[in-house]
Design a protein around this motif. Structure first.
Motif, PDB file in Angstrom:
ATOM      1  N   TYR A 191       8.115   1.140   0.508  1.00 24.08           N
ATOM      2  CA  TYR A 191       7.365   1.217  -1.008  1.00 24.08           C
ATOM      3  C   TYR A 191       7.055   2.511  -1.211  1.00 24.08           C
ATOM      4  O   TYR A 191       6.743   2.792  -2.379  1.00 24.08           O
ATOM      5  N   GLY A 192       6.530   3.239  -0.200  1.00 25.79           N
ATOM      6  CA  GLY A 192       5.868   4.645  -0.453  1.00 25.79           C
ATOM      7  C   GLY A 192       4.345   3.960  -1.047  1.00 25.79           C
ATOM      8  O   GLY A 192       3.950   2.963  -0.800  1.00 25.79           O
ATOM      9  N   PRO A 193       4.099   4.805  -2.171  1.00 26.51           N
ATOM     10  CA  PRO A 193       2.759   4.079  -3.106  1.00 26.51           C
ATOM     11  C   PRO A 193       3.146   3.345  -4.062  1.00 26.51           C
ATOM     12  O   PRO A 193       2.192   2.784  -4.691  1.00 26.51           O
ATOM     13  N   LEU A 194       4.350   2.892  -4.181  1.00 33.22           N
ATOM     14  CA  LEU A 194       4.913   2.156  -5.529  1.00 33.22           C
ATOM     15  C   LEU A 194       4.294   0.628  -5.432  1.00 33.22           C
ATOM     16  O   LEU A 194       4.000   0.009  -6.366  1.00 33.22           O
ATOM     17  N   LEU A 195       4.235   0.074  -4.309  1.00 35.52           N
ATOM     18  CA  LEU A 195       3.434  -1.340  -4.275  1.00 35.52           C
ATOM     19  C   LEU A 195       2.156  -1.222  -4.788  1.00 35.52           C
ATOM     20  O   LEU A 195       1.572  -2.017  -5.387  1.00 35.52           O
ATOM     21  N   GLN A 196       1.246  -0.372  -4.234  1.00 35.18           N
ATOM     22  CA  GLN A 196      -0.209  -0.181  -4.552  1.00 35.18           C
ATOM     23  C   GLN A 196      -0.137   0.150  -6.086  1.00 35.18           C
ATOM     24  O   GLN A 196      -1.094  -0.419  -6.684  1.00 35.18           O
ATOM     25  N   PHE A 197       0.600   1.123  -6.580  1.00 30.15           N
ATOM     26  CA  PHE A 197       0.678   1.220  -8.123  1.00 30.15           C
ATOM     27  C   PHE A 197       1.006   0.115  -8.961  1.00 30.15           C
ATOM     28  O   PHE A 197       0.565  -0.051 -10.112  1.00 30.15           O
TER      29      PHE A 197
END
Length: 253
Positions: free
Chosen positions: A232-238
């Motif tokens: 997810y890279g940073p996309l889950l956190q986003f």
């Protein structure tokens, strides 16, 4: 002395890549997110440099030292009983042997390694330089007796104004990484381009990693395109931040 459990986790991560098409590795950043992902049924995790940095008030792109990253990921790895891979950016200026030794010491059994060297002004390693670094990681892992999963990343598509214009160069680079011993390949920035993903998948024999958004992307599409690994890279956190904002704004003053 390498612990038996670390070797077993590394072997398990290799098995999971063979069993799942694609293998989805939730990208976590702390003990809570790691435990939540495991409780949701995921058999392996990856720690992302961007969300880890954000959770610690640091900058991504090697805004933390290698020692700081190891100190941050050690409790995450210890808190779960599944294999954990760690995004080690461009290596924090470490020699491959030292990078692998540090990772193994904290129980990590996989790593991302990219070709944008942020500690040196954001320059991009040449194809041969990046392949040589990956070969050094492979040798160090073999010497340590731990089958560390190496996810060789290139940022060529992300840096290009026209991603299709660098396809041939990117494929050449990815093939060099595979030959150097990378277990999977991560061409960042093409997750929404079916033609580019198809071309890359068809050009190599190891799993290709795609970045995915946990809500907006379709797992079946990635499977149909032959993607072998998803992070997810940073996309889950986003996505979680967006959901949190929606909840909080209801009672905001």
């Amino acid at each position: 002395m390498v612990s038996h459990s670390t070797v077993e986790r590394a072997q398990r991560l290799t098995q999971l890549h063979a069993q799942h098409k694609p293998l989805v590795l939730p990208t976590v950043w702390d003990v809570w997110s790691a435990r939540t992902a495991v409780a949701s049924g995921y058999p392996a995790l990856t720690v992302g440099s961007h969300p880890l940095a954000d959770s610690r008030g640091a900058d991504d792109n090697e805004g933390q030292t290698f020692e700081e990253v190891l100190a941050a990921v050690k409790p995450i790895i210890a808190a779960v009983d599944v294999p954990v891979s760690v995004d080690l950016e461009a290596g924090y200026g470490q020699r491959p042997a030292d990078l692998v030794a540090g990772l193994i010491e904290v129980g990590g059994v996989g790593l991302n390694i990219e070709d944008t060297v942020h500690s040196e002004g954001g320059r991009v390693r040449s194809t041969q330089e990046h392949a040589s670094y990956v070969a050094g990681l492979r040798t160090a892992a073999d010497d340590a007796g731990v089958p560390v999963w190496v996810n060789g990343r290139t940022d060529l598509f992300m840096h290009a104004q026209d991603a299709s214009a660098v396809l041939d160069e990117a494929i050449e680079r990815l093939r060099a990484l595979e030959e150097a011993g990378a277990d999977s390949l991560y061409p960042v920035g093409i997750q929404d381009a079916d033609d580019l993903l198809t071309a890359v998948v068809g050009a190599v024999t190891v799993p290709v990693n795609a970045t995915a958004h946990p809500v907006r992307h379709d797992l079946e599409r990635f499977r149909r395109l032959g993607v072998g690994r998803i992070t997810y890279g940073p996309l889950l956190q986003f996505a979680m931040a967006d959901a949190m904002k929606d909840m909080l704004k209801r009672w905001a003053p």
